[in-house]
Design a protein around this motif. Structure first.
Motif, PDB file in Angstrom:
ATOM      1  N   GLY A 150     -11.786 -57.189   2.412  1.00 11.32           N
ATOM      2  CA  GLY A 150     -11.038 -56.605   3.525  1.00 11.32           C
ATOM      3  C   GLY A 150      -9.551 -56.595   3.235  1.00 11.32           C
ATOM      4  O   GLY A 150      -8.983 -57.613   2.826  1.00 11.32           O
ATOM      5  N   ASP A 151      -8.917 -55.468   3.433  1.00 11.28           N
ATOM      6  CA  ASP A 151      -7.504 -55.321   3.108  1.00 11.28           C
ATOM      7  C   ASP A 151      -6.604 -56.243   3.925  1.00 11.28           C
ATOM      8  O   ASP A 151      -5.715 -56.892   3.374  1.00 11.28           O
ATOM      9  N   ALA A 152      -6.807 -56.309   5.236  1.00 10.89           N
ATOM     10  CA  ALA A 152      -5.956 -57.160   6.077  1.00 10.89           C
ATOM     11  C   ALA A 152      -6.156 -58.632   5.722  1.00 10.89           C
ATOM     12  O   ALA A 152      -5.179 -59.390   5.609  1.00 10.89           O
ATOM     13  N   GLU A 153      -7.394 -59.043   5.530  1.00  9.04           N
ATOM     14  CA  GLU A 153      -7.693 -60.433   5.179  1.00  9.04           C
ATOM     15  C   GLU A 153      -7.073 -60.791   3.823  1.00  9.04           C
ATOM     16  O   GLU A 153      -6.530 -61.881   3.648  1.00  9.04           O
ATOM     17  N   ARG A 154      -7.161 -59.874   2.878  1.00 12.41           N
ATOM     18  CA  ARG A 154      -6.572 -60.098   1.558  1.00 12.41           C
ATOM     19  C   ARG A 154      -5.046 -60.179   1.658  1.00 12.41           C
ATOM     20  O   ARG A 154      -4.410 -61.003   1.002  1.00 12.41           O
ATOM     21  N   GLY A 155      -4.456 -59.328   2.500  1.00 13.49           N
ATOM     22  CA  GLY A 155      -3.006 -59.370   2.694  1.00 13.49           C
ATOM     23  C   GLY A 155      -2.537 -60.722   3.219  1.00 13.49           C
ATOM     24  O   GLY A 155      -1.552 -61.283   2.738  1.00 13.49           O
TER      25      GLY A 155
END
Length: 135
Positions: free
Chosen positions: A111-116
């Motif tokens: 997940g992009d937000a989680e990775r961010g």
């Protein structure tokens, strides 16, 4: 007949102050806690210093991508033993335009937000990244 040229000199990666990294400003603008850059190090390979940002605070891991395995291994050797770079490893990259990644810290979530958030980026930087770009 195809041959691979031999290296004429050993590969040297040097550690330089973080502010000398080409991408220092990129991280400075996007990290939730820019103070973590005090423990960062710029790795200079082939005259191009790039930033290695340590774990700490909201940042739980990091990585650098390299085209050549020899460069990735040399970068790992420079980071080995430095505070903020635990569990160093070299692996294949999930991205097609790079081949090898030096990673440290935990393993990033999906997940992009989680990775961010895992990489310690600010909510504003994550929102900007996730906003679709109009042509």
């Amino acid at each position: 007949m195809l041959t691979t040229p031999a290296l004429t000199a050993p590969l040297t990666i040097t550690a330089v102050p973080p502010a000398q990294a080409y991408d220092y400003g990129y991280f400075l603008k996007r990290l939730a806690d820019p103070g973590i850059l005090e423990g960062a190090v710029a790795l200079r390979a082939f005259r191009a210093p790039l930033l290695a940002v340590p774990v700490g605070g909201p940042r739980h891991g990091g990585y650098m991508s390299f085209e050549l395995c020899t460069v990735a291994q040399a970068a790992k050797a420079v980071l080995d033993g430095r505070p903020g770079f635990p569990e160093l490893r070299v692996r294949w990259s999930p991205y097609r335009d790079t081949c090898h990644v030096v990673e440290w810290g935990g393993h990033p979530p999906d997940g992009d937000a989680e990775r961010g958030h895992f990489y310690g980026y600010s909510d504003e930087a994550i929102a900007k990244y996730l906003t679709p770009h109009t042509p």
